[in-house]
Design an enzyme around this catalytic site. Structure first.
Site, PDB file in Angstrom:
ATOM      1  N   GLN A 294      20.477  21.061   6.811  1.00  0.00           N
ATOM      2  CA  GLN A 294      21.250  20.241   7.742  1.00  0.00           C
ATOM      3  C   GLN A 294      22.746  20.389   7.493  1.00  0.00           C
ATOM      4  O   GLN A 294      23.545  20.421   8.429  1.00  0.00           O
ATOM      5  CB  GLN A 294      20.833  18.771   7.601  1.00  0.00           C
ATOM      6  CG  GLN A 294      21.704  17.785   8.363  1.00  0.00           C
ATOM      7  CD  GLN A 294      21.687  18.001   9.864  1.00  0.00           C
ATOM      8  OE1 GLN A 294      20.736  18.564  10.397  1.00  0.00           O
ATOM      9  NE2 GLN A 294      22.732  17.556  10.556  1.00  0.00           N
ATOM     10  N   GLU A 295      23.131  20.497   6.236  1.00  0.00           N
ATOM     11  CA  GLU A 295      24.545  20.584   5.890  1.00  0.00           C
ATOM     12  C   GLU A 295      25.157  21.939   6.243  1.00  0.00           C
ATOM     13  O   GLU A 295      26.250  22.013   6.804  1.00  0.00           O
ATOM     14  CB  GLU A 295      24.741  20.312   4.388  1.00  0.00           C
ATOM     15  CG  GLU A 295      24.484  18.877   3.954  1.00  0.00           C
ATOM     16  CD  GLU A 295      25.625  17.942   4.358  1.00  0.00           C
ATOM     17  OE1 GLU A 295      26.641  18.433   4.887  1.00  0.00           O
ATOM     18  OE2 GLU A 295      25.487  16.725   4.152  1.00  0.00           O
ATOM     19  N   SER A 296      24.466  23.013   5.901  1.00  0.00           N
ATOM     20  CA  SER A 296      25.109  24.335   5.981  1.00  0.00           C
ATOM     21  C   SER A 296      24.249  25.418   6.606  1.00  0.00           C
ATOM     22  O   SER A 296      24.691  26.566   6.662  1.00  0.00           O
ATOM     23  CB  SER A 296      25.485  24.789   4.572  1.00  0.00           C
ATOM     24  OG  SER A 296      24.315  25.038   3.800  1.00  0.00           O
TER      25      SER A 296
END
Length: 462
Positions: A294-296
């Site tokens: 989700q972050e990267s």
């Protein structure tokens, strides 16, 4: 005269008739059959998970009575055990049309329809020479089966013991053209079968209930109905629905295809690192990997205009707090992310249970623990439960409204972002769990054939 005299002897000896509930109480346990399937009642490592599993646990607490659960894959066996009085009640986890049983008040509602490839809807191809339709529940769904049996070339196929995931796999392999199931079953599996879709039949929404033998005298049914009414009124059923179906409501076909590609191409590179640092913090590495995606999107060199960097998109302040120097180094990034999410979980009030505890920590990772606490206070002020994620997520977007944020401690925040953030991670996490199940010392359910003869029958007069 012999019959009359015999009855007189029984009366003289003080024979007392006991109702169903009294017989269960004298036995010391309630015997339940449940369908074994993902999202219903399913082994996950050393424990069982699923909506019906949790419902049974809540009923056990509310009734203050031990419940012995027998898992069933063949729904014919489940209905047979119920009809014979071998079990007190059953949870098929499927909707029910017409059949000779008694049903409790509904604990869920669903549509019924056909699962088929996105590129081939049988309804759009009336001239097909043959149509092979797989059935999950031939008795519970028999009224709906009649709707798809009208064309002379149609054939309904029931292969006893097939769970829903197997039936969907057969559709993908073209061994079946379609499967008749509840939408609820498809929602539990759709992230694994992105090339399939659900098409509802022209029927009203259908109830999913606890099922009883038609000769049940109503004593157990009344207890179950009262418990289900309590669960519904308290919001417990809504919370359980969110736990198992919340990510299905957020399903995005295009984003899911991208995730599937990255799951194969990128995750193996960092798999050992996720496992190592998650184990150090007592976390499930699959949750950590879902968060990193989700972050990267699992890119070690990811950068944001706001200044966050790396796989776990660490800020400079968090990097200093977690003791790392290079945010673009995968080892350091995963180490910092694992330590930070653990720190945030420890800040969540101790009386908030899992999985809500984790959802609050993830929201804090995204928007900050202070803003999440502000949202919890707004939630409480508006009459909802500040300890339940399903309630707090409704009010998090209010942090961006001037009607609310001037009166909070930490002020304005884009409160809608952590709602989407947590929903996405839950979806990715569930998919990774399917790809990488925990198989060590997997729990084995008690199966119906292990039901001791001494417990049959459980109904008076059988």
């Amino acid at each position: 005269m012999l019959i009359v005299s015999t009855i007189g002897v029984f009366i003289a000896q003080g024979v007392q008739w006991r109702n169903h509930l009294q017989r269960i109480e004298s036995r010391g346990k309630l015997i339940v059959a449940v369908r074994e399937s993902e999202g219903i009642f399913w082994a996950n490592g050393q424990e069982f998970i699923g909506f019906e599993k949790d419902l049974i646990a809540e009923l056990e607490r509310e009734l203050d009575m031990p419940i012995q659960v027998f898992a069933v894959r063949d729904l014919d066996d489940l209905y047979g055990a119920l009809a014979a009085g071998a079990v007190d009640m059953a949870l098929s986890g499927t909707s029910f049309g017409t059949h000779d049983v008694i049903a409790s008040r509904p604990y869920a509602m669903t549509r019924i329809g056909l699962v088929h490839p996105k590129t081939r809807n049988i309804a759009d191809n009336p001239d097909l020479e043959s149509v092979r339709t797989g059935l999950l529940d031939p008795l519970g769904h028999q009224d709906a089966t009649k709707l798809i049996d009208n064309p002379p070339q149609a054939s309904a196929v029931y292969d006893a013991g097939r769970i829903s995931a197997e039936l969907f796999t057969l559709v993908e392999m073209q061994d079946l053209d379609q499967v008749l199931v509840d939408e609820r079953d498809f929602q539990l599996q759709q992230s694994v079968f992105p090339d399939l879709q659900f098409s509802a039949l022209d029927l009203p929404a259908r109830p999913i209930s606890v099922l009883f033998n038609p000769r049940e005298d109503g004593t157990l049914l009344t207890q179950i109905d009262e418990a289900l009414e309590l669960f519904d009124g308290s919001g417990l059923l809504g919370q359980m629905t969110d736990r198992y179906f919340g990510d299905a409501l957020e399903f995005d076909y295009v984003d899911n295809l991208t995730f599937e590609k990255h799951l194969t191409a990128r995750l193996p590179t960092y798999l050992s690192k996720f496992k190592f640092y998650a184990d150090l913090q007592g976390l499930d590495w699959r949750l950590l990997a879902a968060q990193a995606y989700q972050e990267s999107h699992l890119r070690a060199n990811a950068r944001s205009p706001t200044g966050v960097r790396g796989l776990m998109m660490i800020t400079l302040d968090t990097a200093k707090e977690m003791g790392i120097t290079d945010r673009l180094d995968p080892d350091q990034s995963i180490k910092a992310g694992a330590r930070y999410i653990t720190t945030l979980k420890n800040r969540v009030p101790a009386d908030i249970p899992e999985p809500d505890r984790t959802w609050f920590a993830l929201a804090s990772y995204n928007v900050g623990a202070g803003h999440v606490e502000d949202a919890r206070k707004i939630t409480e002020k508006l009459g909802d439960d500040p300890d339940r994620w399903i309630d707090v997520r409704k009010h998090l977007p209010k942090l961006a409204l001037k009607d609310y944020y001037p009166w909070t401690r930490y002020g304005y925040a884009r409160g809608a972002e952590p709602v989407v953030y947590v929903a996405n991670i839950r979806r990715f996490y569930n998919r990774i769990k399917k790809e990488y199940p925990q198989l060590d010392e997997a729990a084995e359910p008690e199966r119906l054939e292990q039901l001791p003869d001494i417990d049959v029958p459980v109904f008076p007069g059988l």
